[in-house]
Write an enzyme that holds these catalytic residues in place. Structure first.
Site, PDB file in Angstrom:
ATOM      1  N   HIS A 220      -4.780   2.477  -8.295  1.00  0.00           N
ATOM      2  CA  HIS A 220      -5.886   1.953  -7.500  1.00  0.00           C
ATOM      3  C   HIS A 220      -6.239   2.911  -6.366  1.00  0.00           C
ATOM      4  CE1 HIS A 220      -3.082   0.830  -4.387  1.00  0.00           C
ATOM      5  NE2 HIS A 220      -2.429  -0.020  -5.180  1.00  0.00           N
TER       6      HIS A 220
ATOM      7  N   HIS B 277      -3.342   4.667  -4.264  1.00  0.00           N
ATOM      8  CA  HIS B 277      -2.686   5.769  -4.975  1.00  0.00           C
ATOM      9  C   HIS B 277      -3.639   6.966  -5.054  1.00  0.00           C
ATOM     10  CE1 HIS B 277      -1.119   2.079  -7.325  1.00  0.00           C
ATOM     11  NE2 HIS B 277      -0.179   2.396  -6.451  1.00  0.00           N
TER      12      HIS B 277
ATOM     13  N   CYS C 124      15.169  -8.889  -0.264  1.00  0.00           N
ATOM     14  CA  CYS C 124      13.806  -9.158  -0.751  1.00  0.00           C
ATOM     15  C   CYS C 124      13.616  -8.392  -2.056  1.00  0.00           C
ATOM     16  CB  CYS C 124      12.761  -8.730   0.271  1.00  0.00           C
ATOM     17  SG  CYS C 124      11.094  -8.783  -0.422  1.00  0.00           S
TER      18      CYS C 124
ATOM     19  N   CYS D 167      10.649  -5.820  -2.010  1.00  0.00           N
ATOM     20  CA  CYS D 167      10.909  -4.544  -1.322  1.00  0.00           C
ATOM     21  C   CYS D 167      12.117  -3.838  -1.902  1.00  0.00           C
ATOM     22  CB  CYS D 167      11.183  -4.754   0.158  1.00  0.00           C
ATOM     23  SG  CYS D 167       9.860  -5.550   1.034  1.00  0.00           S
TER      24      CYS D 167
ATOM     25  N   CYS E 119       9.973 -12.171   4.530  1.00  0.00           N
ATOM     26  CA  CYS E 119       9.729 -10.731   4.444  1.00  0.00           C
ATOM     27  C   CYS E 119       8.341 -10.444   5.017  1.00  0.00           C
ATOM     28  CB  CYS E 119       9.802 -10.287   2.984  1.00  0.00           C
ATOM     29  SG  CYS E 119       9.003  -8.706   2.717  1.00  0.00           S
TER      30      CYS E 119
ATOM     31  N   HIS F 222       5.969  -9.226   1.991  1.00  0.00           N
ATOM     32  CA  HIS F 222       5.681 -10.095   0.843  1.00  0.00           C
ATOM     33  C   HIS F 222       5.524 -11.569   1.218  1.00  0.00           C
ATOM     34  CE1 HIS F 222       7.301  -6.452  -1.035  1.00  0.00           C
ATOM     35  NE2 HIS F 222       6.452  -6.734  -1.977  1.00  0.00           N
TER      36      HIS F 222
ATOM     37  N   LYS G 208      -6.363  -7.359   2.619  1.00  0.00           N
ATOM     38  CA  LYS G 208      -5.540  -6.566   1.695  1.00  0.00           C
ATOM     39  C   LYS G 208      -6.192  -6.485   0.312  1.00  0.00           C
ATOM     40  CE  LYS G 208      -0.686  -5.786   1.314  1.00  0.00           C
ATOM     41  NZ  LYS G 208       0.668  -6.195   1.335  1.00  0.00           N
TER      42      LYS G 208
ATOM     43  N   LYS H 179      -4.787  -7.984  -6.731  1.00  0.00           N
ATOM     44  CA  LYS H 179      -5.306  -8.446  -8.013  1.00  0.00           C
ATOM     45  C   LYS H 179      -5.846  -9.865  -7.888  1.00  0.00           C
ATOM     46  CE  LYS H 179      -3.631  -6.773 -12.428  1.00  0.00           C
ATOM     47  NZ  LYS H 179      -2.523  -6.704 -13.332  1.00  0.00           N
TER      48      LYS H 179
END
Ligand code: MSP
Length: 510
Positions: free
Chosen positions: A18, A21, A126, A129, A143, A146, A295, A298
């Site tokens: 995405h 990256h 977690c 992570c 976390c 997450h 953020k 998906k």
């Protein structure tokens, strides 16, 4: 610097490529092209990180074996970067045999030297992570990344004596203030080192996880995914032989985003110290792309996919936007509106218009044939040339400082100047006066020099456009490098104008 060993993170194969990256890939590709154009021997490494709980879970969710799953997604990363024209030299997969052997060799060596010991561990873990958290690091018991409640895990494991390298790492960060840059991230690493540094749990019992590299000294355990993944950087250098390792590894320039600062800024250098290897040259840390809606995910349906961007806007336009919009180190907002605005203003209007106006006039007035430059240049000719020389100097220092947006600003400031030069000299008016034909030829010659220089300056950032410009000018790569005024012989024919970046009509205007 006459060598560069440039790396991106190796991406997890639990998500498809995405925007985030792609940004790191585009940055490193730009630096790699820039280095190569300056005669620096450059090696560009990328790849995929394929072990660990997350991947095993993703494979299970997809109903396939981990191997089949990682083969598919790793292939997708690789083919995406190929389709994006990313010029990496090596694509590592942590499931590659050489890498597994290398990780085991390093582990065996560290174990023999007492850098790794067996111990008891309990703590909050977690899965997302893949690491243990201290109570203090959690937000409302969850976390921070997450937003899930970590599991309490008690188990026996192997530990790397990371804690004993704390002081040495602080000393290095003080001796080499540029080791981690920009400075705010160096400060963050120093802040992490103000707390006592604990040893690092580097194994997972096979009873819990089998998808990993087996410890060479205990077959009941696999290697912790970060210990395995970080070693990719030296594993590839080692694969290429001792000489390569010696020459290239110390010139390592890692590029990452702020999300993985701790593993790269703390675990990795201490691992290198324990292994008796030189540290990387720099850890270059960029910020995060965020969407208008927060953020990218998906479930929100707002994932930006590089190949979709390429198909709709062209890869170079997308690259330009990424490099121009984000100040390296800081966060930036992604929106299609901002992308379209930049394409229309900077690419279609500014760059596209300059090129098409110059080539159209050259065609119309001289059938494409370049006219001679007289020995006496006008003041504005010198100014135009100097503006481009200045842009090139600025570009080189900005890229060296990772300020890609400023480098492009400098180029665009020269471009603006060239557009003003056309208005100022007004060749379209002069051409009506038969006595001024020679001057029109000279003005256009200088403008063709501007386009030629642009092709050279833009090459690392917008490689396809740079190639298109040199093709329009009918010039070879060698001819791009010579100084202003020496690029064209009189009579050389350039090609007719063409639209490089069509304007994008927005819905509002339709
Ligand atoms: N596998 C580890 C890295 C191991 S390196 C030895 C990992 N993988 S990842 O797939 O999660 O990739 C994280 C990296 O992707 C970031 O450091 C950054 O390079 C890029 N990005 C992912 N999302 C991003 C944004 N939203 N914005 C900018 N870059 C981000 O962590």
């Amino acid at each position: 610097m006459n060598r560069a060993y440039l790396t991106t993170p190796i991406f997890y194969v639990n998500a498809e490529p995405h925007l985030g990256h792609t940004y790191t890939m585009v940055v490193v590709d730009t630096v790699a092209r820039w280095c190569r154009s300056r005669g620096v021997e450059t090696f560009f490494l990328t790849g995929t990180d394929e072990h660990g709980d997350k991947i095993a879970e993703a494979a299970e969710a997809n109903g396939v074996t981990p191997q089949a799953y990682v083969d598919r997604i790793s292939g997708l990363f690789r083919s995406t970067w190929d389709a994006c024209g990313i010029t990496y030299d090596h694509f590592i997969r942590t499931t590659d045999e050489h890498h597994k052997r290398y990780v085991q060799d390093v582990l065996a060596r560290l174990h023999e030297r007492g850098e790794i010991y067996f111990g008891e561990y309990e703590g909050l873990y977690c899965v997302g992570c893949e690491r243990f958290y201290t109570e203090k690091e959690l937000v409302d018991g969850k976390c921070p990344d997450h937003r899930t409640t970590p599991e309490w895990i008690e188990e026996e494991n192997y530990f790397f004596r990371m804690g004993k390298y704390q002081e040495r790492l602080v000393a290095v960060l003080n001796e080499r203030p540029e080791l981690v840059r920009p400075e705010r991230y160096r400060n963050e690493v120093l802040a992490m080192l103000r707390e006592p540094l604990e040893d690092l749990c580097i194994s997972r019992p096979k009873a819990r996880l089998t998808w990993g590299i087996e410890l060479p000294f205990d077959k009941n355990f696999v290697t912790y995914v970060w210990f395995d993944a970080l070693l990719n950087y030296t594993s590839v250098a080692a694969l290429r032989g001792e000489e390569f390792f010696r020459d290239y590894w110390p010139c390592a320039e890692h590029f990452i985003a702020k999300d993985i600062l701790k593993p790269h800024g703390v675990y990795w250098p201490t691992m290198l110290m324990a292994a008796g290897l030189p540290l990387y040259d720099h850890l270059n840390v960029h910020g995060y792309w965020v969407m208008d809606s927060g953020k990218m995910s998906k479930s929100l349906g707002n994932v930006i996919r590089p190949l979709e961007m390429k198909a709709r806007f062209g890869m170079d336009a997308f690259r330009y936007f990424l490099l121009r919009e984000m100040a390296f180190g800081q966060d930036a907002k992604f929106s299609e509106e901002a992308l379209v605005t930049r394409i229309n203003a900077d690419l279609a209007n500014n760059l596209g218009n300059l090129v098409s106006r110059v080539l159209a006039m050259q065609q119309k007035y001289f059938a494409g044939a370049v006219q001679p430059l007289s020995s006496g240049w006008a003041a504005e000719d010198f100014e135009l040339r100097d503006k481009f020389i200045q842009a090139e100097n600025e570009l080189n220092s900005y890229v060296a400082e990772l300020q890609f947006h400023r480098a492009l600003e400098s180029v665009w400031s020269a471009l603006d100047h060239a557009n003003r030069y056309i208005v100022q000299t007004a060749p379209f008016t002069m051409i009506k006066d038969p006595e001024k034909q020679a001057r029109v030829g000279e003005v256009l010659h200088h403008l063709l020099e501007a386009v030629r220089t642009l092709s050279r300056l833009l090459a690392p950032f917008m490689p396809d456009t740079a190639r298109e410009l040199s093709a329009l000018l009918a010039l070879s790569d060698d001819a791009l490098r010579v100084p202003w005024g020496q690029g064209f012989v009189a009579g050389h024919k350039v090609n007719p104008a063409k639209v490089l970046f069509p304007r994008i009509e927005t819905d509002a205007k339709k």
